[in-house]
Design a protein around this motif. Sequence first.
Motif, PDB file in Angstrom:
ATOM      1  N   MET B   1       0.832  -1.190   0.000  1.00 52.80           N
ATOM      2  CA  MET B   1       0.000   0.000   0.000  1.00 52.80           C
ATOM      3  C   MET B   1       0.878   1.256   0.000  1.00 52.80           C
ATOM      4  O   MET B   1       0.448   2.302  -0.419  1.00 52.80           O
ATOM      5  CB  MET B   1      -0.887   0.076   1.237  1.00 52.80           C
ATOM      6  CG  MET B   1      -1.774  -1.088   1.485  1.00 52.80           C
ATOM      7  SD  MET B   1      -3.161  -1.252   0.353  1.00 52.80           S
ATOM      8  CE  MET B   1      -4.517  -0.788   1.413  1.00 52.80           C
ATOM      9  N   VAL B   2       2.115   1.127   0.442  1.00 55.35           N
ATOM     10  CA  VAL B   2       2.997   2.282   0.444  1.00 55.35           C
ATOM     11  C   VAL B   2       3.404   2.631  -0.974  1.00 55.35           C
ATOM     12  O   VAL B   2       3.407   1.798  -1.864  1.00 55.35           O
ATOM     13  CB  VAL B   2       4.269   2.002   1.277  1.00 55.35           C
ATOM     14  CG1 VAL B   2       3.925   2.043   2.746  1.00 55.35           C
ATOM     15  CG2 VAL B   2       4.891   0.683   0.908  1.00 55.35           C
ATOM     16  N   ASP B   3       3.738   3.888  -1.166  1.00 54.09           N
ATOM     17  CA  ASP B   3       4.318   4.309  -2.446  1.00 54.09           C
ATOM     18  C   ASP B   3       3.427   4.038  -3.636  1.00 54.09           C
ATOM     19  O   ASP B   3       3.891   3.661  -4.693  1.00 54.09           O
ATOM     20  CB  ASP B   3       5.651   3.585  -2.680  1.00 54.09           C
ATOM     21  CG  ASP B   3       6.691   4.034  -1.676  1.00 54.09           C
ATOM     22  OD1 ASP B   3       7.612   3.280  -1.438  1.00 54.09           O
ATOM     23  OD2 ASP B   3       6.548   5.144  -1.142  1.00 54.09           O
ATOM     24  N   THR B   4       2.161   4.213  -3.462  1.00 50.30           N
ATOM     25  CA  THR B   4       1.299   3.886  -4.596  1.00 50.30           C
ATOM     26  C   THR B   4       1.646   4.722  -5.808  1.00 50.30           C
ATOM     27  O   THR B   4       1.716   4.216  -6.912  1.00 50.30           O
ATOM     28  CB  THR B   4      -0.185   4.138  -4.277  1.00 50.30           C
ATOM     29  OG1 THR B   4      -0.336   5.512  -3.973  1.00 50.30           O
ATOM     30  CG2 THR B   4      -0.646   3.295  -3.135  1.00 50.30           C
ATOM     31  N   ALA B   5       1.885   5.986  -5.586  1.00 52.04           N
ATOM     32  CA  ALA B   5       2.075   6.864  -6.734  1.00 52.04           C
ATOM     33  C   ALA B   5       3.345   6.518  -7.490  1.00 52.04           C
ATOM     34  O   ALA B   5       3.341   6.418  -8.710  1.00 52.04           O
ATOM     35  CB  ALA B   5       2.129   8.316  -6.270  1.00 52.04           C
ATOM     36  N   ARG B   7       4.902   3.819  -7.846  1.00 51.54           N
ATOM     37  CA  ARG B   7       4.972   2.527  -8.518  1.00 51.54           C
ATOM     38  C   ARG B   7       4.079   2.448  -9.753  1.00 51.54           C
ATOM     39  O   ARG B   7       4.047   1.449 -10.453  1.00 51.54           O
ATOM     40  CB  ARG B   7       4.538   1.440  -7.550  1.00 51.54           C
ATOM     41  CG  ARG B   7       5.467   1.323  -6.379  1.00 51.54           C
ATOM     42  CD  ARG B   7       6.067  -0.052  -6.342  1.00 51.54           C
ATOM     43  NE  ARG B   7       6.271  -0.430  -4.969  1.00 51.54           N
ATOM     44  CZ  ARG B   7       5.984  -1.622  -4.493  1.00 51.54           C
ATOM     45  NH1 ARG B   7       5.457  -2.534  -5.259  1.00 51.54           N
ATOM     46  NH2 ARG B   7       6.236  -1.887  -3.237  1.00 51.54           N
TER      47      ARG B   7
END
Lengths: 697, 697
Positions: B1-5, B7
């Motif tokens: 869920m982290v770093d969605t943008a 990736r």
Amino acid sequence: MVDTAERVPSATPAAPAAPSVPEPGPAGASPRIDVEALGRQLLGAWAEARLASRELSARPEMQKQEGLSVADHRKRVFGQLKLLVEHGQVHRAFPKSLGGGEDNGGNIAAFEELVAADPSLQIKSGVQWGLFGAAVLHLGTEQHHKKYLPAIMSLEVPGAFAMTETGHGSDVASVGTTATYDPETQEFVIDTPFRGAWKDYLGNAAIDATAAVVFAQLITKGVNHGVHAFYVPIRDANGDFLPGIGGEDDGQKGGLNGIDNGRLHFTGVRVPRTDLLNRYGDVAEDGTYTSPIESPGRRFFTMLGTLVQGRVSLDGSAVIASRIGLAIAITYADQRRQFTAGSPTDEEVILDYQRHQRRLLPRLATTYAAGFAHEVFLRKFDDVFSGKADTDADRQDLETIAAALKPLSTWHALDTLQEAREACGGAGFLTENRITSLRQDLDIWVTFEGDNNVLLQLVAKRLLTDYSRKFAKADAGALARYVVTQAAGKAYHGTGLRSVAQTVRDFGSTARSVNWLQEPATQRELLTDRVETMIATAAGRLRPASKLGKKAAADLFNSQQNDLIEAARAHGELLQWEAFTDALEQAPDEGTKQVLTWLRDLFGFGLIEKHLAWYLMNGRLSPQRAQAVSAYIDRLLTRIRPHAVDLVDAFGYGPELIRAKIASGAEAERQAEARDYYAERRAAGTLPTPEKSHKSR
Amino acid sequence: MVDTAERVPSATPAAPAAPSVPEPGPAGASPRIDVEALGRQLLGAWAEARLASRELSARPEMQKQEGLSVADHRKRVFGQLKLLVEHGQVHRAFPKSLGGGEDNGGNIAAFEELVAADPSLQIKSGVQWGLFGAAVLHLGTEQHHKKYLPAIMSLEVPGAFAMTETGHGSDVASVGTTATYDPETQEFVIDTPFRGAWKDYLGNAAIDATAAVVFAQLITKGVNHGVHAFYVPIRDANGDFLPGIGGEDDGQKGGLNGIDNGRLHFTGVRVPRTDLLNRYGDVAEDGTYTSPIESPGRRFFTMLGTLVQGRVSLDGSAVIASRIGLAIAITYADQRRQFTAGSPTDEEVILDYQRHQRRLLPRLATTYAAGFAHEVFLRKFDDVFSGKADTDADRQDLETIAAALKPLSTWHALDTLQEAREACGGAGFLTENRITSLRQDLDIWVTFEGDNNVLLQLVAKRLLTDYSRKFAKADAGALARYVVTQAAGKAYHGTGLRSVAQTVRDFGSTARSVNWLQEPATQRELLTDRVETMIATAAGRLRPASKLGKKAAADLFNSQQNDLIEAARAHGELLQWEAFTDALEQAPDEGTKQVLTWLRDLFGFGLIEKHLAWYLMNGRLSPQRAQAVSAYIDRLLTRIRPHAVDLVDAFGYGPELIRAKIASGAEAERQAEARDYYAERRAAGTLPTPEKSHKSR
């Protein structure tokens, strides 16, 4: 249900004809399953460890005793942990130098089988040796192993795995607990500075644990280096909390009440610098931080990755729980009778009803698929952890497989146990028939060791990442080539996608063979195509994100979240299908292989039926072909039905492990007694005649 | 869920565009819900009885105390039954001449609300007054009322409802217990001649009951007149079984452990001739049998039909349980935060995630639909039992509605409570947060008072019967006319099918309006068409049955069983949709009506999405329109999300009835504390800076 025949409408207009569907398998063939040989196949690579664990699980003193109070159940389970130690069942994965076996696969296999004894016993042993002990083993170094592992292995020091907090479960990177280095005293100071930072839901924490591995933000020289693990004693010999430490009991839970889950909080608790488990990050005496892994993100994921065995073993034991539930429900359904449908006197066996078959047999097929997939998964895990195949890529693949399979098998277990419960009617609700107890204990399987929805999102991101790497500099035409190219890789390699062998876009029109439905290639193409297309579609929709701000990009991603999670699920289903298909080659004989092939087809076409709307909307199946899918499933059900009992017998769980009265033969005895009663009276002419029916209704 | 943008793939080929979908509702409008007024609407016709019962349910002494042993829980619940008597809460349905209220609707409404106190208390009171007492009331005559009801009403005589046997649950007509008339002594002799004939799963039977209504095959003069009910004392004042009677305790169950379920067996137990509950069948002194209903089949169904209130009240209380589960999960999801997606520091409220909305909001819509359908059902029940509208046809319609709605609402409750549990993560598993406890108690709802699958099959047979009556002498052309004719009837009249207003066959091409998706007519046509077509198709396939022997006809019917049950489910879903649509007219104001309309659309399109493959295969929806359905649902979710908390608040259950710590505001407090902690340190410059990310991952 009475009077089915007489209520059938007699003069109705012509209805659409049922679609024409080929018969599954060779006509007239009546294959037999070699139950024992299939059982050996299902035992897999670590058969010996499984059998030893089953033998232990069959002992009454290791089994769940129903009806105990929470306090008594906890005591019993703690005692059982000591028995595990005495029987030498818990050291398989630890270093040989400390008396362990360094057998990672066997350790997990043995652990999984404990679910049949008592899931509380299993999970509490998992906390002690699979989380607490494994954290010291994998995140610590030699000094920690020597200093701490012997007492952990012997249960002299029961411990908690203090990662999750009340405020942060899925997002472990954001835990609030801090470990601030104090160079003056060369100690870390551990704090949970607000209520949300309390460690929560920790097995062993409420009562038994005298130490814990605590995950905290490592702060030194004013910099936060992210989450690291620390070995922290928490209770003294009397069981009282050490200074600065407090806690609460999580109390009664929806299941697993043999485990003393609880909360811990820390205020200025000091531990020596050397009790940082320092394999992936260390702090020098002067407070200088060093790590073999430069990127904090990668470091964090590497550390968490060493704990993947929790997901491996939940996947495996969820399959075992499904097997037990189905063994109970199918054994019962093959004996239980209700309603006379086709005879004036004899009642039907309930497994002969189409609806009952529809309820149980597809779940049996999925259980087989999940079991075969687990075996592949477990071998991959053993390869990585034994060092046989332990590259970064191997570890990443392993984690992706774990994140794909654990959600599917744990949800499947809950679904299967519930259907098994309902299929056994009121008897299924009695604790003596085991199913409700097992389901209650497994409920949290879908949440712990990674919430299922969060795990599937990780899978989706991995699939997107792989996809975007391939196309980072490619033009639109590359997509088409990607989809139609046969990849060299095998399932479970890379993202596990075995690419399709023929042009997907032409698929609907080219696949014209009469036996289309019987071809495994049909299933593979349909299942693979769906994963690839869903990911490609989402990737396309996410394309503008790179030009957006953080908030807008997040909103765009959120708008695709549900589809992405469904794509990840489809990926996991494909892994299961591939594993099932590969396993057919290992079938012990042709008869067994034939039945397993039907079962694999039932699984594959079950998936296609479940997602039929997608195939229709995307032009992959014509309406006519789509109708044939459900009709073919109906045929498969009648083919598999005579083998249903053999298929659950092959799981190899005898009455000492099934422990359900209704699956013990009692039902068959009851049926026979009633039948004899009526037959005798009918023969003697003493059965009262029924009142003459006027058929007015 | 982290770093969605970061990736998100940046250069992917063009993906298929999302289908063009209209915005739900008037653009720019931001409606508000009048929570209190909507709450009054939801209380329905018997608001006063509901509120009185909620008030009682809010008292701690009436509520479930978790963690009690089975024995202690049983004792507590028996004590609570006495409190119900003291508070005058259980006599609403009994005759005024005996101190009752003759208020059938109010009685059920009050009973339903008790589920919020403790489902064990509720169901045990249902056994005493709704089954045991109601059987004496409805199957007995004046003499029995005077003789037995006062002691039943006062709980002086606790009783069991001895219908189900170990060997026969769904097929009650085949019970093995016999009541043989002996003209010599003018007594009936009650026997359970084999183990399968033992009465089983009976509430009150293990401990408390001193009498029972026993269902047995009435045999006189060598003729079996079918199942009748007898009043039979079973225990003496000391609680010991009377001669010839024995029993067993069913022991611990998967839930409802405040009820002492057990088994009873009878050997030569004699009761006076006059203790046959003789409203629908009597035996004269000389053994001559008489009945006001000539057909044994119709007589049996009439007798069972008097007990329909069990299904009514389970339908209603399943809705209440779903409401409580959703109130907990949605309240929590509106406060709980996890992961920073669109901001560097602020975490997202989890109900803002699309997936979380997809998990909870459609279930909220279904809960509303089921609640409105229940209100219509309850009014119908009251009309029949009060005599306002009590023809044979009314009773048959009532039973069909009961058999359609009870399965849907009880399955929905289990599904909703499970999703609510999972949506609350680990907190959802703690007993203090209520959901697991409620789900365990409701598990058996899908089985008792008629197994859900068996009930749906009854519905299917009714639909087939109605269909075949219409076409008994018609030609094929009649089918087409049937499908296109606008029926005069309303939903809940006849089989509840409101026929479609336009030619279904042309539907896909004629419905071209831009706002097609927003038209309720679209939903009605699609839902109605599916039920009618499924029944017509099955009827066509069953057509040859009249020319077949019993066995072959049964096999043919069995081959359609699954489709028929699905058709019955579709019928129930249509009833829910119609009730929801009718209820929109009663909405208190335009804002509330707007939100409820979105919710109804979410329910309707949710059903269509679930069955999308059917609509595509049968040419009712083009692939393009089908894609618009899911996209429209996504739009509806974002429209409804801001109103989610209002929609659960309108259920009217305060903290004294919700009783879940996580829904008490504790989560919001925790979030605020953590936010303040970080904000203060950020302002003071004392927050450690994060290690510089190399973004190498």
